[in-house]
Write a protein that holds these residues in place. Structure first.
Motif, PDB file in Angstrom:
ATOM      1  N   ALA A 175      19.735  29.099 -15.490  1.00 21.92           N
ATOM      2  CA  ALA A 175      20.434  28.940 -14.216  1.00 21.92           C
ATOM      3  C   ALA A 175      19.966  29.990 -13.217  1.00 21.92           C
ATOM      4  CB  ALA A 175      21.937  29.048 -14.428  1.00 21.92           C
ATOM      5  N   GLY A 176      19.798  31.236 -13.709  1.00 25.78           N
ATOM      6  CA  GLY A 176      19.344  32.301 -12.830  1.00 25.78           C
ATOM      7  C   GLY A 176      17.950  32.045 -12.299  1.00 25.78           C
ATOM      8  N   VAL A 177      17.083  31.515 -13.162  1.00 25.26           N
ATOM      9  CA  VAL A 177      15.705  31.256 -12.756  1.00 25.26           C
ATOM     10  C   VAL A 177      15.640  30.142 -11.716  1.00 25.26           C
ATOM     11  CG1 VAL A 177      13.705  30.071 -13.659  1.00 25.26           C
ATOM     12  CG2 VAL A 177      14.412  32.172 -14.676  1.00 25.26           C
ATOM     13  N   LEU A 178      16.488  29.118 -11.896  1.00 24.59           N
ATOM     14  CA  LEU A 178      16.551  28.044 -10.892  1.00 24.59           C
ATOM     15  C   LEU A 178      16.961  28.627  -9.544  1.00 24.59           C
ATOM     16  CD1 LEU A 178      18.324  25.108 -12.756  1.00 24.59           C
ATOM     17  CD2 LEU A 178      15.919  25.373 -12.248  1.00 24.59           C
ATOM     18  N   ALA A 179      17.987  29.490  -9.570  1.00 18.35           N
ATOM     19  CA  ALA A 179      18.453  30.116  -8.329  1.00 18.35           C
ATOM     20  C   ALA A 179      17.336  30.922  -7.702  1.00 18.35           C
ATOM     21  CB  ALA A 179      19.654  31.000  -8.610  1.00 18.35           C
ATOM     22  N   LEU A 180      16.602  31.662  -8.548  1.00 15.49           N
ATOM     23  CA  LEU A 180      15.516  32.502  -8.046  1.00 15.49           C
ATOM     24  C   LEU A 180      14.447  31.663  -7.360  1.00 15.49           C
ATOM     25  CD1 LEU A 180      14.646  35.488  -8.151  1.00 15.49           C
ATOM     26  CD2 LEU A 180      13.190  34.856 -10.054  1.00 15.49           C
ATOM     27  N   GLY A 181      14.079  30.528  -7.992  1.00 12.76           N
ATOM     28  CA  GLY A 181      13.046  29.675  -7.419  1.00 12.76           C
ATOM     29  C   GLY A 181      13.442  29.164  -6.041  1.00 12.76           C
ATOM     30  N   ILE A 182      14.686  28.669  -5.943  1.00 12.71           N
ATOM     31  CA  ILE A 182      15.147  28.135  -4.664  1.00 12.71           C
ATOM     32  C   ILE A 182      15.215  29.231  -3.613  1.00 12.71           C
ATOM     33  CG2 ILE A 182      17.131  27.122  -3.522  1.00 12.71           C
ATOM     34  CD1 ILE A 182      17.647  25.626  -6.103  1.00 12.71           C
ATOM     35  N   LEU A 183      15.713  30.396  -4.050  1.00  7.24           N
ATOM     36  CA  LEU A 183      15.863  31.533  -3.141  1.00  7.24           C
ATOM     37  C   LEU A 183      14.519  31.953  -2.566  1.00  7.24           C
ATOM     38  CD1 LEU A 183      18.300  34.267  -4.202  1.00  7.24           C
ATOM     39  CD2 LEU A 183      16.195  34.992  -3.193  1.00  7.24           C
ATOM     40  N   LEU A 184      13.540  32.041  -3.464  1.00  7.38           N
ATOM     41  CA  LEU A 184      12.205  32.478  -3.065  1.00  7.38           C
ATOM     42  C   LEU A 184      11.630  31.529  -2.015  1.00  7.38           C
ATOM     43  CD1 LEU A 184      10.409  34.752  -4.216  1.00  7.38           C
ATOM     44  CD2 LEU A 184       9.209  33.004  -5.496  1.00  7.38           C
ATOM     45  N   VAL A 185      11.660  30.233  -2.344  1.00  7.02           N
ATOM     46  CA  VAL A 185      11.038  29.260  -1.451  1.00  7.02           C
ATOM     47  C   VAL A 185      11.751  29.232  -0.108  1.00  7.02           C
ATOM     48  CG1 VAL A 185      10.629  26.820  -1.072  1.00  7.02           C
ATOM     49  CG2 VAL A 185      10.120  27.822  -3.269  1.00  7.02           C
ATOM     50  N   SER A 186      13.099  29.226  -0.127  1.00  5.72           N
ATOM     51  CA  SER A 186      13.782  29.049   1.150  1.00  5.72           C
ATOM     52  C   SER A 186      13.612  30.288   2.026  1.00  5.72           C
ATOM     53  CB  SER A 186      15.249  28.699   0.952  1.00  5.72           C
ATOM     54  OG  SER A 186      16.005  29.833   0.800  1.00  5.72           O
ATOM     55  N   THR A 187      13.508  31.478   1.412  1.00  7.10           N
ATOM     56  CA  THR A 187      13.272  32.678   2.221  1.00  7.10           C
ATOM     57  C   THR A 187      11.884  32.639   2.846  1.00  7.10           C
ATOM     58  OG1 THR A 187      14.509  33.805   0.506  1.00  7.10           O
ATOM     59  CG2 THR A 187      13.553  35.160   2.194  1.00  7.10           C
ATOM     60  N   ILE A 188      10.885  32.284   2.022  1.00  7.29           N
ATOM     61  CA  ILE A 188       9.514  32.248   2.532  1.00  7.29           C
ATOM     62  C   ILE A 188       9.384  31.210   3.650  1.00  7.29           C
ATOM     63  CG2 ILE A 188       7.146  31.637   1.945  1.00  7.29           C
ATOM     64  CD1 ILE A 188       7.622  32.890  -0.771  1.00  7.29           C
ATOM     65  N   MET A 189      10.006  30.030   3.433  1.00  6.70           N
ATOM     66  CA  MET A 189       9.894  28.987   4.446  1.00  6.70           C
ATOM     67  C   MET A 189      10.546  29.406   5.754  1.00  6.70           C
ATOM     68  SD  MET A 189       8.159  26.692   3.155  1.00  6.70           S
ATOM     69  CE  MET A 189       8.274  24.998   3.667  1.00  6.70           C
ATOM     70  N   ARG A 190      11.685  30.106   5.632  1.00  3.93           N
ATOM     71  CA  ARG A 190      12.374  30.543   6.846  1.00  3.93           C
ATOM     72  C   ARG A 190      11.484  31.480   7.649  1.00  3.93           C
ATOM     73  NH1 ARG A 190      18.518  32.109   5.887  1.00  3.93           N
ATOM     74  NH2 ARG A 190      18.554  29.968   5.121  1.00  3.93           N
ATOM     75  N   VAL A 191      10.872  32.438   6.949  1.00  2.56           N
ATOM     76  CA  VAL A 191       9.989  33.385   7.631  1.00  2.56           C
ATOM     77  C   VAL A 191       8.797  32.646   8.231  1.00  2.56           C
ATOM     78  CG1 VAL A 191       8.450  35.336   7.289  1.00  2.56           C
ATOM     79  CG2 VAL A 191      10.662  35.304   6.174  1.00  2.56           C
ATOM     80  N   TYR A 192       8.229  31.717   7.445  1.00  2.12           N
ATOM     81  CA  TYR A 192       7.041  30.990   7.902  1.00  2.12           C
ATOM     82  C   TYR A 192       7.323  30.223   9.187  1.00  2.12           C
ATOM     83  CZ  TYR A 192       3.569  27.254   8.015  1.00  2.12           C
ATOM     84  OH  TYR A 192       2.614  26.368   8.407  1.00  2.12           O
ATOM     85  N   TYR A 193       8.473  29.497   9.207  1.00  2.00           N
ATOM     86  CA  TYR A 193       8.753  28.693  10.400  1.00  2.00           C
ATOM     87  C   TYR A 193       9.115  29.554  11.603  1.00  2.00           C
ATOM     88  CZ  TYR A 193       8.189  24.237   8.133  1.00  2.00           C
ATOM     89  OH  TYR A 193       7.643  23.157   7.510  1.00  2.00           O
ATOM     90  N   GLN A 194       9.747  30.715  11.335  1.00  2.00           N
ATOM     91  CA  GLN A 194      10.043  31.619  12.447  1.00  2.00           C
ATOM     92  C   GLN A 194       8.756  32.130  13.082  1.00  2.00           C
ATOM     93  OE1 GLN A 194      12.572  34.741  11.063  1.00  2.00           O
ATOM     94  NE2 GLN A 194      14.417  33.500  11.357  1.00  2.00           N
ATOM     95  N   GLU A 195       7.840  32.553  12.216  1.00  2.00           N
ATOM     96  CA  GLU A 195       6.579  33.083  12.717  1.00  2.00           C
ATOM     97  C   GLU A 195       5.811  32.010  13.476  1.00  2.00           C
ATOM     98  OE1 GLU A 195       5.311  36.234  12.606  1.00  2.00           O
ATOM     99  OE2 GLU A 195       7.332  36.734  11.943  1.00  2.00           O
ATOM    100  N   LYS A 196       5.854  30.786  12.949  1.00  2.00           N
ATOM    101  CA  LYS A 196       5.139  29.682  13.570  1.00  2.00           C
ATOM    102  C   LYS A 196       5.695  29.411  14.971  1.00  2.00           C
ATOM    103  CE  LYS A 196       3.846  24.938  12.495  1.00  2.00           C
ATOM    104  NZ  LYS A 196       4.216  23.820  11.642  1.00  2.00           N
ATOM    105  N   ARG A 197       7.047  29.447  15.058  1.00  2.00           N
ATOM    106  CA  ARG A 197       7.673  29.196  16.352  1.00  2.00           C
ATOM    107  C   ARG A 197       7.286  30.285  17.347  1.00  2.00           C
ATOM    108  NH1 ARG A 197      13.563  28.832  15.386  1.00  2.00           N
ATOM    109  NH2 ARG A 197      12.979  27.388  13.743  1.00  2.00           N
ATOM    110  N   LYS A 198       7.289  31.528  16.873  1.00  2.00           N
ATOM    111  CA  LYS A 198       6.922  32.655  17.730  1.00  2.00           C
ATOM    112  C   LYS A 198       5.499  32.480  18.238  1.00  2.00           C
ATOM    113  CE  LYS A 198       9.346  36.568  15.991  1.00  2.00           C
ATOM    114  NZ  LYS A 198       9.157  37.630  15.003  1.00  2.00           N
ATOM    115  N   TYR A 199       4.621  32.100  17.310  1.00  2.00           N
ATOM    116  CA  TYR A 199       3.208  31.936  17.630  1.00  2.00           C
ATOM    117  C   TYR A 199       3.027  30.830  18.656  1.00  2.00           C
ATOM    118  CZ  TYR A 199      -1.705  30.856  16.839  1.00  2.00           C
ATOM    119  OH  TYR A 199      -3.033  30.606  17.000  1.00  2.00           O
TER     120      TYR A 199
END
Lengths: 151, 249
Positions: free
Chosen positions: A123-147
Motif C-alpha cells: 500500500a505504501g509503495v502504491l502511494a509512493l508511486g502516485i505521489l512521485l508522478v503527480s508531483t513531477i507532473m505538477r512541476v512539469y506543467y507549471q514550468e511548461k506554462r511559465k515557458y
C-alpha cells in the motif's frame, strides 16, 4: 509475454470498467478509465513476469497508471481522480489482506505479522508511486506554462 | 447583485463536490475560482474538510460568511467532472448568479446508472479480478455470481441506512460464506481466488486515492481522516470474512 500482457490487460480493463460504473463515470471517460486500469495491471504483471519482486512490481504498476491518468486527464480536461480511482483498484493488495486475516484466525502470529507488513508496504509503495508522478507532473506543467507565457 | 444568493450557490457547489468524493484541494480551489469570476468580489476564501465547509467573501467592504455541515454521500465522479467543467466555463464567459444556480440544479438532477446496471458491471468487475488472479473458468464464473450477490446485499443494507462498517462486514461475510458453500459443492474450485476477487468490490479505492492526494496537497486533516476511513473499511472486511472462515478452519 504477449499472453501475459493481453490477459492482465483485459482482466484489469474489466475490473476498472466495473468500478467506473459503480462510481458513476459517464460516456467516453468510462472507457478511458478502463484503459488506464489496463495499463496499470499490465505494468504490474509484466514486471512480475520479468522477475521483479512483488513490491517493486506494484511500484511500477502505480507509476504506469499514475502517468497514464495524469496525461489523459489533462487531454480530456477532467479531474485526475476520475481515472486514478478506478485504475488503482486492481493493484490494491486485497489478496494480502485476505491472507493476513486467514493467518490471524489460525492464530499464527508470525505469519500474520509477515503478511500484514507485506500488505502495508505494498500500500505504501502504491502511494509512493502516485505521489512521485503527480508531483513531477505538477512541476512539469507549471514550468511548461511559465515557458509558454514567456514566449 | 444578490450577494447572499451567490454565497449560498457557491456553498451548494462545494457541498455537492465533497459529497461526491472530490479532493479537498479541488473543492477549495473551485469555490474560490467560481466566486472570483463575479464582478465586485474583493476577497473570497474557503476552508473545507471532509465533514464541513466554511466560506467567506467580501463585497463592497462587507464580509459575509457561512458554514455548512456535510455528510458523506454516494461517490459520483461524473458530478465532479461536470462541476469542474462548469467552473472552467464560468471563468471564460461570466454568467449571472441565477444561471449558475440553474446549472447546479441541472447537474444535481443528472441520472445515475440504475441498480441493474451497477449490479451487472460490478459483477463483471469481480469476474475481471478472477482472471487477474489467475482463476480457472469455473472460478471466474462463480466470482461473477458472488459479485452479483455482494452488490445486492450492500445496496439493500445501505438503503436501510446501516453504517458502512457493518455493511462491509456483512457483505464480506456473505461473500466468504457463499464461496465456501460453492467449494463444498464443487471441490475443484479454489476458495481463496473466489473470495479475493469478490472482495475487491468492497475495497475502499476512493478513500485510498484521496488520502494520498490530500496528503500530497498538504490537507493533512482530510488526508488522515480518509486514511482512517480506508483502514477501518479494510478491518471491517477482514472481520466479516474472518468470522465466517473461522468455522472452516
Amino acid at each position: 509475454m504477449v499472453y501475459v500482457i493481453l490477459k492482465s490487460g483485459i482482466s484489469s480493463f474489466l475490473a476498472s470498467l466495473g468500478f467506473g460504473f459503480l462510481f458513476n463515470i459517464k460516456g467516453r471517460n468510462l472507457w478511458i478509465a478502463g484503459v488506464v486500469g489496463a495499463i496499470g495491471g499490465a505494468c504490474y504483471k509484466v514486471s512480475l513476469y520479468l522477475g521483479c519482486s512483488e513490491i517493486l512490481s506494484n511500484f511500477y504498476g502505480a507509476l504506469g497508471l499514475a502517468l497514464a491518468s495524469e496525461i489523459l486527464a489533462r487531454k480530456c480536461k477532467t479531474p485526475v481522480t476520475t481515472f486514478l480511482v478506478c485504475a488503482l483498484i486492481p493493484l490494491v493488495p486485497g489478496g494480502g489482506m485476505y491472507r493476513t486475516m486467514l493467518a490471524a484466525i489460525r492464530g499464527d502470529a508470525q505469519n500474520t505479522l509477515n503478511m500484514g507488513l507485506q500488505t502495508l508496504s505494498i500500500a505504501g509503495v502504491l502511494a509512493l508511486g502516485i505521489l512521485l508522478v503527480s508531483t513531477i507532473m505538477r512541476v512539469y506543467y507549471q514550468e511548461k506554462r511559465k515557458y509558454l507565457s514567456k514566449k | 447583485m444578490n450577494i447572499e444568493k451567490l454565497l449560498n450557490t457557491i456553498i451548494e457547489a462545494g457541498k455537492m463536490l465533497v459529497e461526491s468524493g472530490a479532493e479537498v484541494n479541488r473543492v477549495e480551489e473551485t469555490m474560490v475560482r467560481m466566486c472570483r469570476c463575479f464582478e465586485g468580489i474583493e476577497y473570497a476564501d474557503s476552508y473545507v474538510t471532509l465533514t464541513g465547509i466554511m466560506f467567506s467573501l467580501t463585497y463592497e467592504n462587507k464580509t459575509i460568511t457561512r458554514i455548512c455541515r456535510v455528510h458523506t454521500g454516494e461517490v459520483d465522479l461524473n458530478r465532479i467532472d461536470q462541476i469542474n467543467t462548469l467552473s472552467r466555463r464560468i471563468c471564460s464567459n461570466p454568467m449571472s448568479v441565477d444561471e449558475l444556480a440553474g446549472e447546479l440544479d441541472r447537474i444535481k438532477g443528472m441520472s445515475r446508472y440504475t441498480f441493474k446496471e451497477t449490479m451487472l458491471f460490478g459483477a463483471v468487475g469481480a469476474a475481471g479480478f478472477g482472471i487477474f488472479f489467475n482463476g480457472t473458468l469455473l472460478e471466474i464464473v462463480m466470482s461473477f455470481f458472488i459479485g452479483i450477490l455482494i452488490r445486492c446485499i450492500s445496496c439493500f443494507l445501505s438503503k436501510h441506512k446501516l453504517n458502512s462498517f457493518l455493511n462491509n462486514a456483512i457483505s464480506a461475510g456473505s461473500a466468504a460464506l457463499s464461496a465456501q458453500l460453492i467449494h463444498q459443492v464443487l471441490p475443484q474450485t479454489n476458495v481463496d481466488i473466489m473470495v479475493i476477487s469478490s472482495f475487491m468490490l468492497l475495497v475502499p479505492g476512493l478513500a485510498i486515492t484521496n488520502a494520498i492526494r490530500d496528503t500530497i496537497a498538504g490537507d493533512y486533516v482530510s488526508g488522515v481522516a480518509r486514511a482512517a476511513d480506508a483502514f477501518l473499511c479494510a478491518v471491517a472486511i477482514a472481520v466479516g470474512a474472518g468470522f465466517v472462515m473461522y468455522f472452516w478452519i
